[in-house]
Design a protein around this motif. Structure first.
Motif, PDB file in Angstrom:
ATOM      1  N   SER A   1       0.838  -1.204   0.000  1.00  0.00           N
ATOM      2  CA  SER A   1       0.000   0.000   0.000  1.00  0.00           C
ATOM      3  C   SER A   1       0.871   1.252   0.000  1.00  0.00           C
ATOM      4  O   SER A   1       0.612   2.204  -0.737  1.00  0.00           O
ATOM      5  N   GLN A   2       1.894   1.225   0.838  1.00  0.00           N
ATOM      6  CA  GLN A   2       2.785   2.385   0.899  1.00  0.00           C
ATOM      7  C   GLN A   2       3.479   2.615  -0.438  1.00  0.00           C
ATOM      8  O   GLN A   2       3.558   3.746  -0.931  1.00  0.00           O
ATOM      9  N   ALA A   3       3.984   1.539  -1.034  1.00  0.00           N
ATOM     10  CA  ALA A   3       4.681   1.670  -2.310  1.00  0.00           C
ATOM     11  C   ALA A   3       3.754   2.257  -3.373  1.00  0.00           C
ATOM     12  O   ALA A   3       4.164   3.073  -4.201  1.00  0.00           O
ATOM     13  N   PHE A   4       2.494   1.877  -3.331  1.00  0.00           N
ATOM     14  CA  PHE A   4       1.554   2.345  -4.351  1.00  0.00           C
ATOM     15  C   PHE A   4       1.100   3.778  -4.087  1.00  0.00           C
ATOM     16  O   PHE A   4       0.693   4.483  -5.009  1.00  0.00           O
ATOM     17  N   ASP A   5       1.151   4.192  -2.837  1.00  0.00           N
ATOM     18  CA  ASP A   5       0.785   5.568  -2.489  1.00  0.00           C
ATOM     19  C   ASP A   5       1.522   6.568  -3.379  1.00  0.00           C
ATOM     20  O   ASP A   5       0.935   7.547  -3.845  1.00  0.00           O
ATOM     21  N   THR A   6       2.800   6.309  -3.573  1.00  0.00           N
ATOM     22  CA  THR A   6       3.623   7.178  -4.416  1.00  0.00           C
ATOM     23  C   THR A   6       2.977   7.428  -5.768  1.00  0.00           C
ATOM     24  O   THR A   6       3.121   8.493  -6.367  1.00  0.00           O
ATOM     25  N   HIS A   7       2.289   6.411  -6.260  1.00  0.00           N
ATOM     26  CA  HIS A   7       1.707   6.510  -7.601  1.00  0.00           C
ATOM     27  C   HIS A   7       0.219   6.837  -7.553  1.00  0.00           C
ATOM     28  O   HIS A   7      -0.462   6.779  -8.580  1.00  0.00           O
ATOM     29  N   GLY A   8      -0.259   7.169  -6.370  1.00  0.00           N
ATOM     30  CA  GLY A   8      -1.684   7.466  -6.263  1.00  0.00           C
ATOM     31  C   GLY A   8      -2.564   6.280  -6.605  1.00  0.00           C
ATOM     32  O   GLY A   8      -3.622   6.412  -7.194  1.00  0.00           O
ATOM     33  N   LEU A   9      -2.068   5.097  -6.247  1.00  0.00           N
ATOM     34  CA  LEU A   9      -2.833   3.876  -6.541  1.00  0.00           C
ATOM     35  C   LEU A   9      -3.183   3.146  -5.243  1.00  0.00           C
ATOM     36  O   LEU A   9      -2.385   3.094  -4.320  1.00  0.00           O
ATOM     37  N   GLU A  10      -4.358   2.574  -5.195  1.00  0.00           N
ATOM     38  CA  GLU A  10      -4.711   1.670  -4.110  1.00  0.00           C
ATOM     39  C   GLU A  10      -4.309   0.251  -4.508  1.00  0.00           C
ATOM     40  O   GLU A  10      -4.211  -0.060  -5.693  1.00  0.00           O
TER      41      GLU A  10
ATOM     42  N   PHE B   1      -4.246  -1.623  -8.248  1.00  0.00           N
ATOM     43  CA  PHE B   1      -3.097  -2.279  -8.850  1.00  0.00           C
ATOM     44  C   PHE B   1      -3.424  -3.713  -9.249  1.00  0.00           C
ATOM     45  O   PHE B   1      -3.035  -4.157 -10.335  1.00  0.00           O
ATOM     46  N   ASP B   2      -4.130  -4.417  -8.404  1.00  0.00           N
ATOM     47  CA  ASP B   2      -4.429  -5.821  -8.701  1.00  0.00           C
ATOM     48  C   ASP B   2      -5.145  -5.971 -10.046  1.00  0.00           C
ATOM     49  O   ASP B   2      -4.837  -6.867 -10.833  1.00  0.00           O
ATOM     50  N   VAL B   3      -6.099  -5.095 -10.281  1.00  0.00           N
ATOM     51  CA  VAL B   3      -6.854  -5.185 -11.530  1.00  0.00           C
ATOM     52  C   VAL B   3      -5.989  -4.747 -12.713  1.00  0.00           C
ATOM     53  O   VAL B   3      -5.901  -5.443 -13.740  1.00  0.00           O
ATOM     54  N   LEU B   4      -5.334  -3.610 -12.575  1.00  0.00           N
ATOM     55  CA  LEU B   4      -4.499  -3.109 -13.667  1.00  0.00           C
ATOM     56  C   LEU B   4      -3.397  -4.108 -14.003  1.00  0.00           C
ATOM     57  O   LEU B   4      -3.077  -4.340 -15.176  1.00  0.00           O
ATOM     58  N   ALA B   5      -2.826  -4.730 -12.977  1.00  0.00           N
ATOM     59  CA  ALA B   5      -1.733  -5.673 -13.201  1.00  0.00           C
ATOM     60  C   ALA B   5      -2.225  -6.902 -13.961  1.00  0.00           C
ATOM     61  O   ALA B   5      -1.530  -7.406 -14.844  1.00  0.00           O
ATOM     62  N   ALA B   6      -3.422  -7.354 -13.642  1.00  0.00           N
ATOM     63  CA  ALA B   6      -3.969  -8.511 -14.366  1.00  0.00           C
ATOM     64  C   ALA B   6      -4.123  -8.168 -15.848  1.00  0.00           C
ATOM     65  O   ALA B   6      -3.797  -8.980 -16.730  1.00  0.00           O
ATOM     66  N   LEU B   7      -4.607  -6.963 -16.121  1.00  0.00           N
ATOM     67  CA  LEU B   7      -4.768  -6.555 -17.522  1.00  0.00           C
ATOM     68  C   LEU B   7      -3.406  -6.408 -18.204  1.00  0.00           C
ATOM     69  O   LEU B   7      -3.224  -6.820 -19.355  1.00  0.00           O
ATOM     70  N   ARG B   8      -2.464  -5.842 -17.476  1.00  0.00           N
ATOM     71  CA  ARG B   8      -1.132  -5.632 -18.053  1.00  0.00           C
ATOM     72  C   ARG B   8      -0.474  -6.968 -18.397  1.00  0.00           C
ATOM     73  O   ARG B   8       0.143  -7.110 -19.451  1.00  0.00           O
ATOM     74  N   ARG B   9      -0.617  -7.928 -17.501  1.00  0.00           N
ATOM     75  CA  ARG B   9      -0.032  -9.258 -17.715  1.00  0.00           C
ATOM     76  C   ARG B   9      -0.619  -9.962 -18.926  1.00  0.00           C
ATOM     77  O   ARG B   9       0.022 -10.809 -19.538  1.00  0.00           O
ATOM     78  N   ALA B  10      -1.868  -9.616 -19.237  1.00  0.00           N
ATOM     79  CA  ALA B  10      -2.538 -10.296 -20.353  1.00  0.00           C
ATOM     80  C   ALA B  10      -1.888  -9.956 -21.686  1.00  0.00           C
ATOM     81  O   ALA B  10      -2.042 -10.695 -22.664  1.00  0.00           O
ATOM     82  N   GLY B  11      -1.140  -8.860 -21.748  1.00  0.00           N
ATOM     83  CA  GLY B  11      -0.502  -8.466 -23.006  1.00  0.00           C
ATOM     84  C   GLY B  11      -1.460  -7.732 -23.932  1.00  0.00           C
ATOM     85  O   GLY B  11      -2.669  -7.748 -23.707  1.00  0.00           O
ATOM     86  N   THR B  12      -0.880  -7.119 -24.997  1.00  0.00           N
ATOM     87  CA  THR B  12      -1.727  -6.368 -25.930  1.00  0.00           C
ATOM     88  C   THR B  12      -2.868  -7.238 -26.386  1.00  0.00           C
ATOM     89  O   THR B  12      -2.633  -8.424 -26.598  1.00  0.00           O
ATOM     90  N   PRO B  13      -4.053  -6.681 -26.557  1.00  0.00           N
ATOM     91  CA  PRO B  13      -4.425  -5.267 -26.342  1.00  0.00           C
ATOM     92  C   PRO B  13      -4.889  -4.963 -24.920  1.00  0.00           C
ATOM     93  O   PRO B  13      -5.658  -4.027 -24.744  1.00  0.00           O
ATOM     94  N   TYR B  14      -4.376  -5.714 -23.938  1.00  0.00           N
ATOM     95  CA  TYR B  14      -4.681  -5.413 -22.527  1.00  0.00           C
ATOM     96  C   TYR B  14      -6.172  -5.449 -22.235  1.00  0.00           C
ATOM     97  O   TYR B  14      -6.722  -4.542 -21.626  1.00  0.00           O
ATOM     98  N   GLN B  15      -6.794  -6.479 -22.713  1.00  0.00           N
ATOM     99  CA  GLN B  15      -8.239  -6.645 -22.517  1.00  0.00           C
ATOM    100  C   GLN B  15      -8.531  -7.951 -21.800  1.00  0.00           C
ATOM    101  O   GLN B  15      -7.979  -8.985 -22.150  1.00  0.00           O
ATOM    102  N   LEU B  16      -9.444  -7.892 -20.820  1.00  0.00           N
ATOM    103  CA  LEU B  16      -9.960  -9.112 -20.205  1.00  0.00           C
ATOM    104  C   LEU B  16     -11.435  -8.888 -19.866  1.00  0.00           C
ATOM    105  O   LEU B  16     -11.860  -7.759 -19.605  1.00  0.00           O
TER     106      LEU B  16
END
Lengths: 171, 171
Positions: free
Chosen positions: B48-57, B61-76
């Motif tokens: 949580s602290q690490a993500f604070d820097t980026h204004g993320l909860e 992050f959990d959701v964005l990371a899942a999409l990012r891992r999926a690869g282009t076009p980043y859709q799930l």
DNA sequence: CTGATTTATCTTGACGTCGAGATACTCTAA
DNA sequence: TTAGAGTATCTCGACGTCAAGATAAATCAG
């Protein structure tokens, strides 16, 4: 050189995906830390199930167990309780309210500090937590079943090292 | 035979208390499993602290990371997302709503199934999750700093064994 | 084709937690 | 003795999650 490769798990999948998408990053820390997080999640669920048998919620067990550990007369202040269980004071007030409503604890005035309160386990609360603890340990032993004693000790030592910095920082 | 005893941690205190109160129980499983749970808790806070820097909860992050891992076009689909993040469908609807409101993801109709939706990372979302992931790993490397590579591999293997039964049971 | 079942997502209400602030009491030191 | 700081607990509103149920579309059996 037949290294016996352990079967893959979900974290292996996760790491593979990140390596594909971000070959520039060193994702090695996930091998340990993501597994710790995921295992903890699964353990929470398993705990909840084990407590279901006794009509207890996990949060209820956490409070009752702290009181039980304290030894006779099974009393702790809300302040001590929230240090033991790592929740905030508002949460603890709420928890004690509900446990008292269920007859598992009692609120007593602290004889030495009129601001203070002592939360005490009732006999019913003690019985419940004792039974739940025994079941929990039985279940946890099953989960660890596959591990040699040596491995258990090794991993316990390593985990202790990983946790220590956190235990220290909160003074 | 001077065994170098590692310093005590909170779990050692916990275990000692249980042994005193319930000498009839074998509390050995706590040496491993309580430490896993506590470490995971601390890791959550650190994340949580690490993500604070980026204004993320963390949940963002959990959701964005899942999409990012999926690869282009980043859709799930929301369905895939909730399998990846282990939350319920109501929770995911709520999460996607808020991420969309922040402009980090978009909801697109699934062209192949009119019941369905695709959640897609926006460029802003991708930038955020990439930066947060890099920071997270840097921070996690620090936490693991004291461990030898060998210890890390050993513990990773053991944790994989402990997690596997859970990964399997949900089919 | 039709009705029944399954699948995908969203809606709703209850719940537990948090964080900030309020209240009441104790301790310290001038 | 008393003002101010510190401490212990509780109150309250916001938030994220869950579980159950609603809705709508797809699929399957006959």
């Amino acid at each position: 050189m037949g290294t016996l490769e352990p079967m893959e798990d979900e974290v292996d999948r996760l790491i593979q995906a990140w390596r594909r998408e971000r070959p520039d990053l060193d994702v090695a820390p996930m091998e340990v830390l993501s597994r710790v997080s995921r295992l903890a999640r699964h353990l929470d669920r398993a705990r909840s199930q084990a407590f279901d048998t006794h009509g207890l919620e996990s949060w209820e067990f956490d409070v009752l167990a702290a009181l039980r550990r304290a030894g006779t007369p099974y009393q702790l202040s809300p302040g001590k309780l929230l240090k033991e269980t790592l929740v905030t004071s508002g949460t603890m007030t709420n928890r004690v309210d509900r446990l008292a409503a269920r007859g598992l604890v009692e609120r007593l005035p602290d004889p030495h500090d009129r601001r203070g309160v002592l939360v005490q386990l009732t006999p019913a609360g003690r019985d419940k937590v004792d039974a739940a603890m025994a079941d929990l340990l039985t279940h946890e032993r099953t989960l660890l079943g596959g591990l040699s004693d040596g491995d258990q000790q090794k991993i316990a030592r390593v985990l202790r090292e990983l946790v220590r910095p956190f235990d220290l920082e909160k003074h």
